[in-house]
Design a protein around this motif. Structure first.
Motif, PDB file in Angstrom:
ATOM      1  N   ASP A   1       0.862  -1.181   0.000  1.00 33.43           N
ATOM      2  CA  ASP A   1       0.000   0.000   0.000  1.00 33.43           C
ATOM      3  C   ASP A   1       0.897   1.230   0.000  1.00 33.43           C
ATOM      4  O   ASP A   1       1.745   1.387   0.883  1.00 33.43           O
ATOM      5  N   SER A   2       0.736   2.102  -0.990  1.00 35.49           N
ATOM      6  CA  SER A   2       1.635   3.247  -1.144  1.00 35.49           C
ATOM      7  C   SER A   2       1.612   4.179   0.072  1.00 35.49           C
ATOM      8  O   SER A   2       2.538   4.947   0.289  1.00 35.49           O
ATOM      9  N   ARG A   3       0.541   4.097   0.876  1.00 34.41           N
ATOM     10  CA  ARG A   3       0.457   4.976   2.055  1.00 34.41           C
ATOM     11  C   ARG A   3       1.313   4.457   3.213  1.00 34.41           C
ATOM     12  O   ARG A   3       1.707   5.225   4.089  1.00 34.41           O
ATOM     13  N   VAL A   4       1.574   3.134   3.218  1.00 33.80           N
ATOM     14  CA  VAL A   4       2.405   2.518   4.272  1.00 33.80           C
ATOM     15  C   VAL A   4       3.290   1.443   3.633  1.00 33.80           C
ATOM     16  O   VAL A   4       3.145   0.261   3.915  1.00 33.80           O
ATOM     17  N   PRO A   5       4.250   1.836   2.795  1.00 33.68           N
ATOM     18  CA  PRO A   5       4.984   0.849   2.008  1.00 33.68           C
ATOM     19  C   PRO A   5       5.796  -0.158   2.822  1.00 33.68           C
ATOM     20  O   PRO A   5       5.952  -1.300   2.394  1.00 33.68           O
ATOM     21  N   LEU A   6       6.292   0.236   3.984  1.00 31.72           N
ATOM     22  CA  LEU A   6       7.038  -0.720   4.803  1.00 31.72           C
ATOM     23  C   LEU A   6       6.109  -1.528   5.700  1.00 31.72           C
ATOM     24  O   LEU A   6       6.255  -2.741   5.814  1.00 31.72           O
ATOM     25  N   ALA A   7       5.170  -0.860   6.341  1.00 29.94           N
ATOM     26  CA  ALA A   7       4.246  -1.557   7.239  1.00 29.94           C
ATOM     27  C   ALA A   7       3.424  -2.597   6.483  1.00 29.94           C
ATOM     28  O   ALA A   7       3.032  -3.624   7.046  1.00 29.94           O
ATOM     29  N   SER A   8       3.154  -2.351   5.189  1.00 30.67           N
ATOM     30  CA  SER A   8       2.330  -3.290   4.418  1.00 30.67           C
ATOM     31  C   SER A   8       3.169  -4.337   3.684  1.00 30.67           C
ATOM     32  O   SER A   8       2.661  -5.048   2.821  1.00 30.67           O
TER      33      SER A   8
ATOM     34  N   VAL B   1       9.901   7.919   3.742  1.00 33.19           N
ATOM     35  CA  VAL B   1      11.215   7.284   3.577  1.00 33.19           C
ATOM     36  C   VAL B   1      12.162   7.798   4.665  1.00 33.19           C
ATOM     37  O   VAL B   1      12.237   9.017   4.877  1.00 33.19           O
ATOM     38  N   PRO B   2      12.848   6.897   5.375  1.00 26.65           N
ATOM     39  CA  PRO B   2      13.789   7.341   6.401  1.00 26.65           C
ATOM     40  C   PRO B   2      14.807   8.327   5.807  1.00 26.65           C
ATOM     41  O   PRO B   2      15.330   8.097   4.723  1.00 26.65           O
ATOM     42  N   GLN B   3      15.058   9.412   6.518  1.00 29.66           N
ATOM     43  CA  GLN B   3      15.932  10.479   6.008  1.00 29.66           C
ATOM     44  C   GLN B   3      17.306   9.973   5.615  1.00 29.66           C
ATOM     45  O   GLN B   3      17.848  10.352   4.598  1.00 29.66           O
ATOM     46  N   GLU B   4      17.858   9.048   6.419  1.00 33.91           N
ATOM     47  CA  GLU B   4      19.212   8.576   6.141  1.00 33.91           C
ATOM     48  C   GLU B   4      19.278   7.729   4.869  1.00 33.91           C
ATOM     49  O   GLU B   4      20.337   7.497   4.318  1.00 33.91           O
ATOM     50  N   GLU B   5      18.083   7.284   4.372  1.00 31.95           N
ATOM     51  CA  GLU B   5      18.070   6.430   3.178  1.00 31.95           C
ATOM     52  C   GLU B   5      17.806   7.230   1.914  1.00 31.95           C
ATOM     53  O   GLU B   5      17.847   6.706   0.825  1.00 31.95           O
TER      54      GLU B   5
ATOM     55  N   ARG C   1       4.747  13.009  -3.888  1.00 33.94           N
ATOM     56  CA  ARG C   1       6.178  13.180  -3.583  1.00 33.94           C
ATOM     57  C   ARG C   1       6.719  11.971  -2.836  1.00 33.94           C
ATOM     58  O   ARG C   1       7.837  11.512  -3.076  1.00 33.94           O
ATOM     59  N   GLN C   2       5.904  11.465  -1.933  1.00 34.28           N
ATOM     60  CA  GLN C   2       6.329  10.280  -1.172  1.00 34.28           C
ATOM     61  C   GLN C   2       6.304   9.025  -2.059  1.00 34.28           C
ATOM     62  O   GLN C   2       7.147   8.136  -1.907  1.00 34.28           O
ATOM     63  N   ASN C   3       5.342   8.934  -2.985  1.00 32.07           N
ATOM     64  CA  ASN C   3       5.333   7.804  -3.929  1.00 32.07           C
ATOM     65  C   ASN C   3       6.667   7.716  -4.671  1.00 32.07           C
ATOM     66  O   ASN C   3       7.259   6.639  -4.813  1.00 32.07           O
ATOM     67  N   GLU C   4       7.128   8.870  -5.150  1.00 31.54           N
ATOM     68  CA  GLU C   4       8.394   8.906  -5.897  1.00 31.54           C
ATOM     69  C   GLU C   4       9.574   8.555  -4.990  1.00 31.54           C
ATOM     70  O   GLU C   4      10.502   7.851  -5.403  1.00 31.54           O
ATOM     71  N   ALA C   5       9.533   9.037  -3.760  1.00 29.15           N
ATOM     72  CA  ALA C   5      10.616   8.752  -2.818  1.00 29.15           C
ATOM     73  C   ALA C   5      10.679   7.255  -2.500  1.00 29.15           C
ATOM     74  O   ALA C   5      11.758   6.659  -2.435  1.00 29.15           O
TER      75      ALA C   5
END
Length: 284
Positions: free
Chosen positions: A32-39, A279-283, A66-70
């Motif tokens: 799910d693009s809204r929670v890409p890691l949790a899903s 997306v985590p800032q460090e990544e 913007r987050q989709n692209e990130a």
């Protein structure tokens, strides 16, 4: 919120996937693009070692672009092929066929060297409950070949679907892992509806959702409900209840009804395009 929910059919499905993985060339994983890691199900990486991988950022119409692209760049940097899709409208579907061929280029070349021609790519479609797998398969195939529903756990058994002479899909039931070690993961899945609402405290969840929206998407609640966003989360929920006429007998505010409205509006995109996980800032 400590969620432990692992129905028996999911244990059985995981065992079946361990067998089926031997038959396939590619894993198509919907998140799910809204929670890409949790899903994402951590089991899939373990099950899918040495297989070509394609991640579909589904429901991308509901996520912040913007987050989709990130997130697309994040997963590509980890070696996945990635396509943004909206299974309901069909957006992004045309790009998937090319991504499948690219992801399986080595397999196709290996077949050619062995004199094997025209063997279809066999892909397994995986994803946690309610991430939109069945809708994706039906849209991609262009016909209603997988049962769909908006409740977790509609797909119970596996089925092969021949898309064309180049690709066959193996549908699998949605799988969740036994325990969410990170409380935030459980909450994010509850927000998007991957955990059944009837085992959750939606009023409590609505307060944390309100706090997140005010921090990351200031003004979104104000615009949707014509309310002020100042004060505590409880005061904002009260304002939503008044704005939408959520009253019990005697003019008492109905917090449960207001919470349902908030979640319905969030899940359908009426509050706006919102990504709960950045997306985590460090990544970056």
């Amino acid at each position: 919120m400590n969620v432990q929910w692992y129905p028996g059919h999911m244990t059985k499905a995981k065992r079946q996937m361990q067998e089926d993985i031997k038959l396939i060339d590619l894993i198509i994983e919907l998140v799910d693009s809204r929670v890409p890691l949790a899903s994402r199900n951590p089991d899939i990486d373990e099950l899918g070692r040495n297989k070509a991988r394609l991640i579909l950022l589904n429901k991308s119409d509901l996520g912040d672009e913007r987050q989709n692209e990130a997130w697309k760049a994040y997963f590509q940097a980890k070696g996945f092929y990635v396509v943004k899709v909206d299974s309901r409208s069909g957006a992004g579907m045309k790009a998937i066929q090319a991504a499948i061929q690219e992801a399986c280029k080595e397999k196709t070349e290996r077949d050619r060297r062995r004199g094997i021609k025209n063997r279809p790519i066999r892909a397994m479609v995986v994803g946690i409950p309610n991430v939109g797998k069945s809708t994706f398969i039906n849209t991609f195939a262009g016909r209603a070949c997988a049962k769909t529903g908006n409740k977790p756990g509609v797909t119970k058994g596996k089925q092969w679907i021949r898309l064309n002479k180049n690709v066959e899909l193996l549908d699998t039931p949605g799988i969740l892992w036994p325990k969410f070690e990170d409380e935030e993961v459980g909450m994010r899945l509850a927000y998007i509806g991957s955990i059944k609402d009837d085992i959750l405290n939606l009023e409590e969840l609505s307060l944390t959702l309100i706090d997140f929206l005010r921090e990351k998407y200031a003004g979104a609640l104000e615009k949707r409900y014509q309310i002020a966003e100042e004060g505590t989360a409880v005061q904002v929920l009260e304002a939503i209840a008044r704005s939408r006429g959520c009253l019990k007998k005697g003019e008492e505010l109905d917090y449960a009804k207001a919470s349902l409205i908030l979640f319905d509006d969030f899940r359908s995109g009426k509050i706006g395009r919102i990504t709960l996980e950045w997306v985590p800032q460090e990544e970056k």
